[in-house]
Design a protein around this motif. Structure first.
Motif, PDB file in Angstrom:
ATOM      1  N   ALA A 187       0.783  -1.149   0.013  1.00  0.00           N
ATOM      2  CA  ALA A 187      -0.139  -0.216  -0.165  1.00  0.00           C
ATOM      3  C   ALA A 187       0.932   1.053  -0.147  1.00  0.00           C
ATOM      4  O   ALA A 187       0.532   2.110  -0.515  1.00  0.00           O
ATOM      5  CB  ALA A 187      -0.965  -0.158   0.997  1.00  0.00           C
ATOM      6  N   SER A 188       1.867   1.238   0.612  1.00  0.00           N
ATOM      7  CA  SER A 188       2.873   2.261   0.612  1.00  0.00           C
ATOM      8  C   SER A 188       3.633   2.553  -0.365  1.00  0.00           C
ATOM      9  O   SER A 188       4.241   3.714  -0.601  1.00  0.00           O
ATOM     10  CB  SER A 188       3.625   2.372   1.946  1.00  0.00           C
ATOM     11  OG  SER A 188       4.393   1.481   1.992  1.00  0.00           O
ATOM     12  N   GLY A 189       4.078   1.552  -1.022  1.00  0.00           N
ATOM     13  CA  GLY A 189       4.795   1.163  -2.376  1.00  0.00           C
ATOM     14  C   GLY A 189       6.268   0.975  -1.665  1.00  0.00           C
ATOM     15  O   GLY A 189       7.098   0.822  -2.432  1.00  0.00           O
ATOM     16  N   GLY A 190       6.470   0.702  -0.486  1.00  0.00           N
ATOM     17  CA  GLY A 190       7.772   0.285   0.189  1.00  0.00           C
ATOM     18  C   GLY A 190       8.253  -1.456  -0.135  1.00  0.00           C
ATOM     19  O   GLY A 190       9.393  -1.522  -0.004  1.00  0.00           O
ATOM     20  N   SER A 191       7.277  -1.890  -0.581  1.00  0.00           N
ATOM     21  CA  SER A 191       7.521  -3.424  -0.759  1.00  0.00           C
ATOM     22  C   SER A 191       7.029  -3.769  -1.962  1.00  0.00           C
ATOM     23  O   SER A 191       5.901  -3.499  -2.317  1.00  0.00           O
ATOM     24  CB  SER A 191       6.946  -4.179   0.563  1.00  0.00           C
ATOM     25  OG  SER A 191       7.245  -5.539   0.168  1.00  0.00           O
ATOM     26  N   THR A 192       7.861  -4.460  -2.860  1.00  0.00           N
ATOM     27  CA  THR A 192       7.577  -5.230  -4.091  1.00  0.00           C
ATOM     28  C   THR A 192       7.930  -6.438  -4.314  1.00  0.00           C
ATOM     29  O   THR A 192       8.786  -6.917  -3.658  1.00  0.00           O
ATOM     30  CB  THR A 192       8.050  -4.339  -5.453  1.00  0.00           C
ATOM     31  OG1 THR A 192       9.545  -4.147  -5.232  1.00  0.00           O
ATOM     32  CG2 THR A 192       7.632  -2.916  -5.245  1.00  0.00           C
ATOM     33  N   TYR A 193       7.353  -7.184  -5.196  1.00  0.00           N
ATOM     34  CA  TYR A 193       7.607  -8.677  -5.576  1.00  0.00           C
ATOM     35  C   TYR A 193       7.226  -8.859  -6.846  1.00  0.00           C
ATOM     36  O   TYR A 193       6.145  -8.375  -7.496  1.00  0.00           O
ATOM     37  CB  TYR A 193       6.736  -9.354  -4.424  1.00  0.00           C
ATOM     38  CG  TYR A 193       7.080 -11.063  -4.498  1.00  0.00           C
ATOM     39  CD1 TYR A 193       6.199 -11.863  -4.973  1.00  0.00           C
ATOM     40  CD2 TYR A 193       8.114 -11.573  -3.662  1.00  0.00           C
ATOM     41  CE1 TYR A 193       6.502 -13.091  -5.245  1.00  0.00           C
ATOM     42  CE2 TYR A 193       8.420 -12.724  -3.966  1.00  0.00           C
ATOM     43  CZ  TYR A 193       7.711 -13.838  -4.529  1.00  0.00           C
ATOM     44  OH  TYR A 193       7.772 -15.090  -4.709  1.00  0.00           O
ATOM     45  N   TYR A 194       8.085  -9.894  -7.509  1.00  0.00           N
ATOM     46  CA  TYR A 194       7.906 -10.031  -8.760  1.00  0.00           C
ATOM     47  C   TYR A 194       7.903 -11.430  -9.232  1.00  0.00           C
ATOM     48  O   TYR A 194       8.569 -12.405  -8.553  1.00  0.00           O
ATOM     49  CB  TYR A 194       8.954  -9.484  -9.632  1.00  0.00           C
ATOM     50  CG  TYR A 194       8.916  -8.070  -9.552  1.00  0.00           C
ATOM     51  CD1 TYR A 194      10.018  -7.207  -8.562  1.00  0.00           C
ATOM     52  CD2 TYR A 194       8.150  -7.319 -10.336  1.00  0.00           C
ATOM     53  CE1 TYR A 194       9.765  -6.046  -8.604  1.00  0.00           C
ATOM     54  CE2 TYR A 194       8.185  -5.791 -10.476  1.00  0.00           C
ATOM     55  CZ  TYR A 194       9.146  -5.159  -9.340  1.00  0.00           C
ATOM     56  OH  TYR A 194       9.111  -3.816  -9.405  1.00  0.00           O
ATOM     57  N   ALA A 195       7.292 -11.961 -10.304  1.00  0.00           N
ATOM     58  CA  ALA A 195       7.301 -13.270 -10.824  1.00  0.00           C
ATOM     59  C   ALA A 195       8.654 -13.608 -11.290  1.00  0.00           C
ATOM     60  O   ALA A 195       9.169 -12.598 -11.654  1.00  0.00           O
ATOM     61  CB  ALA A 195       6.055 -13.691 -11.718  1.00  0.00           C
ATOM     62  N   ASP A 196       9.054 -14.573 -11.220  1.00  0.00           N
ATOM     63  CA  ASP A 196      10.582 -14.924 -11.516  1.00  0.00           C
ATOM     64  C   ASP A 196      10.544 -14.685 -13.200  1.00  0.00           C
ATOM     65  O   ASP A 196      11.614 -14.161 -13.708  1.00  0.00           O
ATOM     66  CB  ASP A 196      11.046 -16.410 -11.816  1.00  0.00           C
ATOM     67  CG  ASP A 196      11.195 -16.723 -10.108  1.00  0.00           C
ATOM     68  OD1 ASP A 196      11.256 -17.907  -9.751  1.00  0.00           O
ATOM     69  OD2 ASP A 196      11.408 -15.611  -9.218  1.00  0.00           O
ATOM     70  N   SER A 197       9.388 -14.757 -13.875  1.00  0.00           N
ATOM     71  CA  SER A 197       9.704 -14.498 -15.542  1.00  0.00           C
ATOM     72  C   SER A 197       9.811 -13.082 -15.794  1.00  0.00           C
ATOM     73  O   SER A 197      10.380 -12.918 -17.024  1.00  0.00           O
ATOM     74  CB  SER A 197       8.349 -15.099 -15.967  1.00  0.00           C
ATOM     75  OG  SER A 197       7.137 -14.537 -15.413  1.00  0.00           O
ATOM     76  N   VAL A 198       9.456 -12.164 -15.047  1.00  0.00           N
ATOM     77  CA  VAL A 198       9.634 -10.886 -15.266  1.00  0.00           C
ATOM     78  C   VAL A 198      10.722 -10.085 -14.398  1.00  0.00           C
ATOM     79  O   VAL A 198      10.878  -8.791 -14.458  1.00  0.00           O
ATOM     80  CB  VAL A 198       8.266 -10.098 -15.186  1.00  0.00           C
ATOM     81  CG1 VAL A 198       7.380 -10.574 -15.828  1.00  0.00           C
ATOM     82  CG2 VAL A 198       7.858  -9.890 -13.766  1.00  0.00           C
ATOM     83  N   LYS A 199      11.315 -10.679 -13.272  1.00  0.00           N
ATOM     84  CA  LYS A 199      12.222 -10.056 -12.269  1.00  0.00           C
ATOM     85  C   LYS A 199      13.485  -9.418 -13.244  1.00  0.00           C
ATOM     86  O   LYS A 199      13.907 -10.278 -14.063  1.00  0.00           O
ATOM     87  CB  LYS A 199      12.541 -10.999 -11.576  1.00  0.00           C
ATOM     88  CG  LYS A 199      13.184 -10.455 -10.085  1.00  0.00           C
ATOM     89  CD  LYS A 199      13.442 -11.786  -9.164  1.00  0.00           C
ATOM     90  CE  LYS A 199      12.315 -12.447  -8.719  1.00  0.00           C
ATOM     91  NZ  LYS A 199      12.415 -13.321  -7.827  1.00  0.00           N
ATOM     92  N   GLY A 200      13.722  -8.492 -12.933  1.00  0.00           N
ATOM     93  CA  GLY A 200      14.903  -7.786 -13.583  1.00  0.00           C
ATOM     94  C   GLY A 200      14.403  -6.873 -15.055  1.00  0.00           C
ATOM     95  O   GLY A 200      15.133  -6.287 -15.417  1.00  0.00           O
ATOM     96  N   ARG A 201      13.103  -7.228 -15.334  1.00  0.00           N
ATOM     97  CA  ARG A 201      12.554  -6.452 -16.748  1.00  0.00           C
ATOM     98  C   ARG A 201      11.517  -5.614 -16.425  1.00  0.00           C
ATOM     99  O   ARG A 201      11.390  -4.545 -17.076  1.00  0.00           O
ATOM    100  CB  ARG A 201      12.369  -7.436 -17.575  1.00  0.00           C
ATOM    101  CG  ARG A 201      13.462  -8.414 -18.299  1.00  0.00           C
ATOM    102  CD  ARG A 201      12.890  -9.364 -19.252  1.00  0.00           C
ATOM    103  NE  ARG A 201      11.735 -10.397 -18.812  1.00  0.00           N
ATOM    104  CZ  ARG A 201      10.657 -10.349 -19.490  1.00  0.00           C
ATOM    105  NH1 ARG A 201      10.378  -9.394 -20.556  1.00  0.00           N
ATOM    106  NH2 ARG A 201       9.626 -11.070 -19.133  1.00  0.00           N
ATOM    107  N   PHE A 202      10.758  -6.077 -15.348  1.00  0.00           N
ATOM    108  CA  PHE A 202       9.349  -5.114 -14.890  1.00  0.00           C
ATOM    109  C   PHE A 202       9.842  -4.641 -13.813  1.00  0.00           C
ATOM    110  O   PHE A 202      10.193  -4.924 -12.819  1.00  0.00           O
ATOM    111  CB  PHE A 202       8.179  -6.072 -15.090  1.00  0.00           C
ATOM    112  CG  PHE A 202       7.637  -6.630 -16.131  1.00  0.00           C
ATOM    113  CD1 PHE A 202       8.604  -6.302 -17.669  1.00  0.00           C
ATOM    114  CD2 PHE A 202       6.602  -7.048 -16.396  1.00  0.00           C
ATOM    115  CE1 PHE A 202       8.167  -7.035 -18.723  1.00  0.00           C
ATOM    116  CE2 PHE A 202       6.054  -7.787 -17.603  1.00  0.00           C
ATOM    117  CZ  PHE A 202       6.771  -7.745 -18.706  1.00  0.00           C
TER     118      PHE A 202
END
Length: 124
Positions: free
Chosen positions: A53-68
């Motif tokens: 909610a604050s924008g302080g934490s993010t998480y990505y699927a492995d397939s897009v990590k480093g690109r998105f």
């Protein structure tokens, strides 16, 4: 009523970039965590990215990590997804969604509100 409206999709060549936006209304945007999901033809909807909610934490699927990169502007009630180095396998309808959670949520069924989706097509 709650509305989530995605925009920014389109046709791009492999290796290109797009920035998706999701404009939220009818809810207190700043207290909802947000996610991006995508669904390709004939496939199940899959998790792409999450932001707290604050924008302080993010998480990505492995397939897009480093690109998105997922981000948000709570002052503008808007969620973003910057997509770089796009691949043909990124072709899908992309959806934004809102979840009242303080922990990372990657399961689509837990998200409470959904947008209508925006088409992203990556040509080879």
């Amino acid at each position: 009523q709650v509305q989530l409206v995605e925009s920014g999709g389109g046709l791009v060549q492999a290796g290109g970039s797009l920035r998706l936006s999701c404009a939220a209304s009818g809810l207190t945007f700043s207290i909802y965590a947000m996610g991006w999901f995508r669904q390709a033809p004939g496939k199940e909807r899959e998790f792409v990215a999450y932001i707290s909610a604050s924008g302080g934490s993010t998480y990505y699927a492995d397939s897009v990590k480093g690109r998105f990169t997922i981000s948000r502007d709570n002052a503008k009630n808007t969620l973003y997804l910057q997509m770089n180095s796009l691949k043909p396998e990124d072709t899908a309808v992309y959806y934004c969604a809102a979840v009242p959670s303080t922990a990372v949520v990657t399961t689509s069924t837990r998200y409470r509100h959904w947008g209508q989706g925006t088409q992203v097509t990556v040509s080879s």
